[in-house]
Design an enzyme around this catalytic site. Structure first.
Site, short mmCIF file in Angstrom:
data_model
loop_
_atom_site.label_atom_id
_atom_site.label_comp_id
_atom_site.label_asym_id
_atom_site.label_seq_id
_atom_site.Cartn_x
_atom_site.Cartn_y
_atom_site.Cartn_z
N TYR A 59 48.47 13.26 -2.20
CA TYR A 59 49.39 14.32 -1.81
C TYR A 59 48.68 15.26 -0.84
O TYR A 59 47.71 15.94 -1.21
CB TYR A 59 49.87 15.12 -3.02
CG TYR A 59 50.74 14.37 -4.01
CD1 TYR A 59 51.20 13.07 -3.76
CD2 TYR A 59 51.12 14.96 -5.21
CE1 TYR A 59 51.99 12.40 -4.67
CE2 TYR A 59 51.92 14.30 -6.14
CZ TYR A 59 52.34 13.01 -5.86
OH TYR A 59 53.13 12.35 -6.77
N PRO A 207 63.48 14.21 -11.34
CA PRO A 207 64.59 14.29 -12.30
C PRO A 207 65.85 14.93 -11.73
O PRO A 207 66.90 14.85 -12.35
CB PRO A 207 64.01 15.14 -13.43
CG PRO A 207 63.00 16.01 -12.76
CD PRO A 207 62.39 15.13 -11.69
N GLY A 211 66.29 16.69 -5.39
CA GLY A 211 67.08 17.85 -5.02
C GLY A 211 68.56 17.61 -4.89
O GLY A 211 69.35 18.56 -4.88
N PHE A 212 68.98 16.35 -4.81
CA PHE A 212 70.38 16.06 -4.53
C PHE A 212 71.29 16.48 -5.68
O PHE A 212 72.43 16.91 -5.46
CB PHE A 212 70.57 14.57 -4.23
CG PHE A 212 71.92 14.24 -3.70
CD1 PHE A 212 72.31 14.67 -2.44
CD2 PHE A 212 72.83 13.50 -4.45
CE1 PHE A 212 73.56 14.37 -1.94
CE2 PHE A 212 74.09 13.20 -3.95
CZ PHE A 212 74.45 13.63 -2.69
N SER A 214 71.24 19.00 -7.39
CA SER A 214 71.53 20.43 -7.39
C SER A 214 72.87 20.74 -6.75
O SER A 214 73.44 21.81 -6.97
CB SER A 214 70.44 21.19 -6.62
OG SER A 214 70.53 20.91 -5.23
#
Length: 332
Positions: A59, A207, A211-212, A214
């Protein structure tokens, strides 16, 4: 917003908050970042009891581990540090190869310890299974790190049920990290049952469907130029996104009826999968962190859970969860 600290869960010998924090987006892939806000978000997570901090050596090409090391300096005892190794990432893509040979295991651990600035890693994951190396070799080398005091518990990521069993026969697998959400439910077919049979905690990443779930993402215009959802994930292509919006709008409608954000409802559904499930939603901001943490305290009845699942049937989701290149590294 609740000010109550999170209840705890167990990952092997580790005690962690019922929900953790994914830290990838603090360094790359999800648009612009702020180190100051990232550190403040990590501190707030620890204050709220979201003690499981998740990172990986790739990362930000190591920058994320360094960031977390800086954030937990002086608060090491408050944090449960989880990092991952195995993906070889020489460039800007998601990875070019996977390595699980013993020499690489040892080197990766030492490198992560140096970047984190700590003397031990709490939870050390193999981030992808190297199909050219027997899992027994990889797991044996990881077990040696536990014996040496460099690592406390071991985990696998995106591992198939048979691989989990073979690894567990060498040394205890404390956790399986894998994608699990309302729109990624493949592990429910067999993997969850295997984990429970062996006493392996499940740590769902993404999870909130990156972001979708939301309900805030309406088009690719939502993403910054460097956001990998713009170009790297099939579910976010214009045609698939438009179809998936129909599903997420149903979830948003249910959440509005309960007076809560859709993200909280999606996370609460996942928490109701069992006490051995510890999601690690990622965020770069304290406001989103606090909203996500509140999901732990939501109680959903059978009718509400059934309505959530009916709103987002997995067979109606359009697009694979990873592109073809990335799916090649998933152990299936």
């Amino acid at each position: 917003m609740t000010l109550t600290r999170l209840p705890t869960r167990r990952i092997g010998s580790l005690t962690v908050g019922a929900q953790g924090l994914g830290c990838l987006g603090m360094s790359e892939f999800y648009g612009s970042t702020s180190e100051t806000e990232a550190v403040a978000t990590i501190h707030r997570a620890l204050d709220l009891g979201a003690t499981l901090l998740d990172t990986a050596d790739v990362y930000g090409h190591g920058a994320n581990e360094e960031l977390i090391g800086k954030a937990v300096a002086g608060r090491r005892d408050d944090a449960v540090l989880a990092t991952k190794f195995g993906v070889v990432r020489p460039g800007s893509g998601v990875g070019a190869a996977v390595r699980g040979d013993a020499a690489y295991v040892r080197q990766a651990c030492d490198d992560s310890l140096r970047r984190l600035g700590v003397d031990h890693i709490d939870l050390f994951y193999l981030t992808r299974v190297d199909t050219t190396v027997p899992i027994e070799e990889t797991m044996g080398a990881m077990a040696d790190l536990v014996k040496a005091g460099k690592v406390r518990e071991l985990g696998l990521c995106e591992a198939a049920p048979a691989t989990i069993r073979r690894a567990h026969a060498v040394a205890p697998v404390a956790a399986l990290q894998t994608e699990w959400s309302l729109w990624s439910r493949d592990i429910e077919r067999e993997t969850v049952a295997v984990c429970r049979d062996l006493g392996v905690a499940v740590v769902p990443y993404a999870p909130l469907g990156r972001g979708f779930l939301s309900g805030e993402i309406r088009s690719a215009d939502h993403f910054d130029e460097g956001d990998f959802r713009r170009f790297g994930l099939p579910r976010f292509t214009p045609s698939n996104l438009a179809r998936n919006l129909v599903l997420v709008d149903r979830l948003v409608g249910l959440a509005e009826g309960l007076g809560i954000p859709a993200a909280q409802l999606a996370l609460a559904w996942l928490h109701h999968r069992g006490g051995d499930v510890i999601p690690i939603p990622g965020t770069r901001r304290r406001t989103h962190l606090e909203e996500n943490v509140d999901a732990v305290f939501l109680s959903l009845g059978p009718a509400e859970l059934a309505a959530v699942e009916a709103a987002l049937p997995p067979e109606e989701v359009h697009g694979a969860r990873w592109n073809e290149q990335s799916m090649e590294y998933i152990d299936r």
